[in-house]
Design an enzyme around this catalytic site. Structure first.
Site, PDB file in Angstrom:
ATOM      1  CG  ASN A  20      -1.981   1.046   1.159  1.00 34.20           C
ATOM      2  OD1 ASN A  20      -1.723   2.242   1.123  1.00 34.20           O
ATOM      3  ND2 ASN A  20      -3.214   0.587   1.103  1.00 34.20           N
ATOM      4  CG  ASN A  90     -16.779  -1.397  -9.922  1.00 38.85           C
ATOM      5  OD1 ASN A  90     -16.886  -2.462 -10.531  1.00 38.85           O
ATOM      6  ND2 ASN A  90     -17.449  -1.137  -8.816  1.00 38.85           N
ATOM      7  CB  SER A 116     -19.410  -8.550  -8.056  1.00 39.06           C
ATOM      8  OG  SER A 116     -20.601  -8.227  -7.361  1.00 39.06           O
ATOM      9  CE  LYS A 170     -18.615  -5.708 -10.049  1.00 34.69           C
ATOM     10  NZ  LYS A 170     -18.772  -4.392  -9.608  1.00 34.69           N
ATOM     11  CG  HIS A 173     -22.780  -7.506 -11.534  1.00 36.84           C
ATOM     12  ND1 HIS A 173     -22.548  -6.525 -10.586  1.00 36.84           N
ATOM     13  CD2 HIS A 173     -23.154  -8.611 -10.842  1.00 36.84           C
ATOM     14  CE1 HIS A 173     -22.776  -7.021  -9.382  1.00 36.84           C
ATOM     15  NE2 HIS A 173     -23.133  -8.284  -9.513  1.00 36.84           N
ATOM     16  CG  ASN A 174     -21.619  -2.666 -10.667  1.00 37.43           C
ATOM     17  OD1 ASN A 174     -21.446  -3.856 -10.450  1.00 37.43           O
ATOM     18  ND2 ASN A 174     -20.877  -1.729 -10.104  1.00 37.43           N
ATOM     19  CD  GLU A 177     -24.861  -3.569  -7.274  1.00 38.97           C
ATOM     20  OE1 GLU A 177     -24.017  -4.449  -7.499  1.00 38.97           O
ATOM     21  OE2 GLU A 177     -24.553  -2.461  -6.782  1.00 38.97           O
ATOM     22  CE  LYS A 247     -18.614   4.193  -3.945  1.00 32.18           C
ATOM     23  NZ  LYS A 247     -19.479   3.035  -3.656  1.00 32.18           N
ATOM     24  CB  SER A 465     -27.820  12.484 -47.371  1.00 31.83           C
ATOM     25  OG  SER A 465     -27.411  13.249 -46.297  1.00 31.83           O
TER      26      SER A 465
HETATM   27  C1  6PG Z   1     -20.312  -5.154  -6.348  1.00 29.19           C
HETATM   28  C2  6PG Z   1     -20.904  -3.761  -6.347  1.00 29.19           C
HETATM   29  C3  6PG Z   1     -19.896  -2.690  -6.182  1.00 29.19           C
HETATM   30  C4  6PG Z   1     -20.433  -1.267  -6.286  1.00 29.19           C
HETATM   31  C5  6PG Z   1     -21.432  -0.914  -5.264  1.00 29.19           C
HETATM   32  C6  6PG Z   1     -21.763   0.560  -5.159  1.00 29.19           C
HETATM   33  O1  6PG Z   1     -20.519  -5.799  -7.357  1.00 29.19           O
HETATM   34  O2  6PG Z   1     -19.690  -5.577  -5.379  1.00 29.19           O
HETATM   35  O3  6PG Z   1     -21.541  -3.552  -7.572  1.00 29.19           O
HETATM   36  O4  6PG Z   1     -18.946  -2.895  -7.183  1.00 29.19           O
HETATM   37  O5  6PG Z   1     -19.366  -0.421  -6.138  1.00 29.19           O
HETATM   38  O6  6PG Z   1     -22.583  -1.624  -5.473  1.00 29.19           O
HETATM   39  O7  6PG Z   1     -22.251   1.094  -6.342  1.00 29.19           O
HETATM   40  P1  6PG Z   1     -23.008   2.488  -6.354  1.00 29.19           P
HETATM   41  O8  6PG Z   1     -22.301   3.386  -5.377  1.00 29.19           O
HETATM   42  O9  6PG Z   1     -22.931   3.030  -7.734  1.00 29.19           O
HETATM   43  O10 6PG Z   1     -24.392   2.199  -5.902  1.00 29.19           O
END
Ligand code: 6PG
Length: 469
Positions: A20, A90, A116, A170, A173-174, A177, A247, A465
């Site tokens: 880190n 992400n 995820s 991904k 997926h989000n 979500e 986000k 056109s």
């Molecule tokens: C996951 C989630 C994650 C994401 C949060 C917050 O798959 O573990 O998708 O990656 O960062 O769900 O997303 P938001 O802040 O946009 O709601």
């Protein structure tokens, strides 16, 4: 996330070097969570790289965007041909496309992996969606598939495809979500404001739903949130400000759907619903200015309406996933990626935020027919949505009459009705375009031939056109 992934790798007998930028964090980690493990600490990037076996596999878990480029810039001079950099954040898939190319030019292998499942997932089994330089896969496969979640013994991780394919999947997926969360929020709103259910009663409903077709992580945590009481004995949920954060991954999904011309309406509405919720001060003011329908007392059978909501949620969810897979199919076609949709459903079946029983059915649908053009046309889902249709329509119309917004339920139903329409009113739209802008139209019996009509007699016969955006 990073720490938990390291601990997970250590549990699976891989030796990991932790680094880190704030070196004290590494020391703290080694003295606490990582105490007694085989995890090795590094005090600088140089130190970390010198401790790695070749080809070196370096996984970044940093904030998406500039921070990723900054880290890569520092790492590149320390690495050698064939070494692998993995971005587990992400990141936006187009950034990953670019980084893959830039690093390939430097003889380095770049992997963008969706991860995820939050902190718990990272620790005990996330869903992993790696894509990028395919030559890297044999060197990371064992680690990734060992630490990932399993569904019926199969890892929720496989190679997704080239370039930013892993991050693209991904991102979708989000987006899904966001859609699932919005659908659950609308169900809650209806149960609370039309049926007047208490939180305990709603917790019971979500618990029941979690035993059937809707069995999923998000329904399960919603049940627990309903039950959760603050230290003063009052429900915490009621005290939380109703402005949603985001986000960006849902927004990116909506942007991609516009870019590729795919009607991913439910995720779009889910993003806009978060935006509307964020206008809290405006909404509070408007609530004193704009009146909805006169308060209606719900007169039907409560139990039956709760089950109608369940069916509306299920049907809308089918539409949302159908739209998400439509987006992946179209993007893959445009970018020349070969995506395995059954494999993607398996990756999402366990470990991730949208994990559910339902994804097992999606996996089966694509396994039965890998070329399935749309999930709605699969026999299982076709029958399921037909079964839920009457309840779904009842929920949307009741919500409209009561003045309760259900943008996700409603857009899903509108999509369903549009998608199953052999004829839509776009003939009029084409006529309008041609009327005011000579944009031309096709006749049903002469497809491919673009015609302009002088609608007014004084508009002229010259057409503009044709091109399609
Ligand atoms: C996951 C989630 C994650 C994401 C949060 C917050 O798959 O573990 O998708 O990656 O960062 O769900 O997303 P938001 O802040 O946009 O709601």
């Amino acid at each position: 996330m990073g720490q938990n992934l390291i601990l997970n790798m250590n549990d699976h007998k891989f030796t990991v070097v932790a680094f880190n930028r704030t070196v004290s964090k590494v020391e703290q980690f080694l003295a606490n969570e990582a105490k007694g493990t085989n995890i090795i600490g590094a005090t600088s990037l140089e130190d970390m790289v010198s401790k790695l076996k070749k080809p070196r596999r370096v996984m970044l878990l940093v904030k998406a965007g500039q921070a990723v480029d900054a880290f890569i810039e520092k790492l590149v001079p320390l690495l050698e041909k064939g070494d692998i950099i993995i971005d587990g954040g992400n990141s936006e898939y187009r950034d990953t496309n670019r980084r893959c190319k830039e690093l390939a030019a430097k003889n380095l292998l770049y992997v963008g992996s969706g991860v995820s499942g939050g902190e718990d997932g990272a620790r005990y089994g996330p869903s992993l969606m790696p894509g990028g330089a395919g030559e890297a896969w044999p060197f990371i496969k064992d680690i990734f598939q060992s630490i990932s979640a399993k569904s019926n013994g199969e890892p929720c991780c496989d190679w997704v495809g080239p370039e930013g394919a892993g991050h693209f999947v991904k991102m979708v997926h989000n987006g899904i979500e966001y859609g699932d969360m919005q659908l659950i929020c609308e169900s809650y709103h209806l149960m609370k404001d039309i049926l007047g259910l208490s939180q305990d009663e709603m917790a019971q409903v979500f618990d029941d739903w979690n035993k059937g077709d809707l069995d999923s992580f998000l329904i399960e945590i919603t049940r627990d949130i309903m039950k959760f009481k603050d230290s003063d004995g009052k429900y915490l949920l009621e005290k939380i400000r109703d402005t949603a954060g985001q986000k960006g991954t849902g927004k990116w999904t909506a942007i991609a759907s516009l870019e590729y011309g795919v009607p991913v309406t439910l995720i779009g509405e889910a993003v806009f619903s978060r935006c509307l919720s964020a206008l809290q001060a405006e909404r509070v003011h408007a609530s004193s200015q704009l009146k909805g329908p006169d308060a209606l007392k719900f007169k039907g059978d409560k139990k039956q309406f709760i089950d109608n909501i369940r069916q509306a949620l299920y049907a809308s969810k089918i539409v949302s996933y159908a739209q998400g897979f439509m987006l992946m199919r179209e993007t893959a076609k445009e970018l020349g990626w070969k995506l395995n949709f059954g494999g993607i459903a398996l990756m999402w079946r366990g470990g991730c935020i949208i994990r559910s029983r339902f994804l097992g059915n999606i996996k089966q649908a694509f396994e039965k027919n890998p070329d399935l053009s749309n999930l709605l046309l699969d026999d299982f889902f076709k029958a399921e949505i037909q079964k839920s249709q009457a309840a779904w329509r009842n929920v949307v119309s009741t919500a409209v009459l009561h003045g309760i917004p259900t943008p996700a339920f409603s857009t899903a139903l509108a999509f369903f009705d549009g998608y199953r329409s052999a004829r839509l009113p776009a003939n009029l739209l084409q006529a309008q375009r041609d009327y005011f802008g000579a944009h031309t139209y096709e006749l049903l019996d002469k497809p491919g031939e673009f015609i302009h009509t002088n609608w007014t007699g004084h508009g002229g016969n010259v057409s503009s056109s044709t091109y399609s955006a």
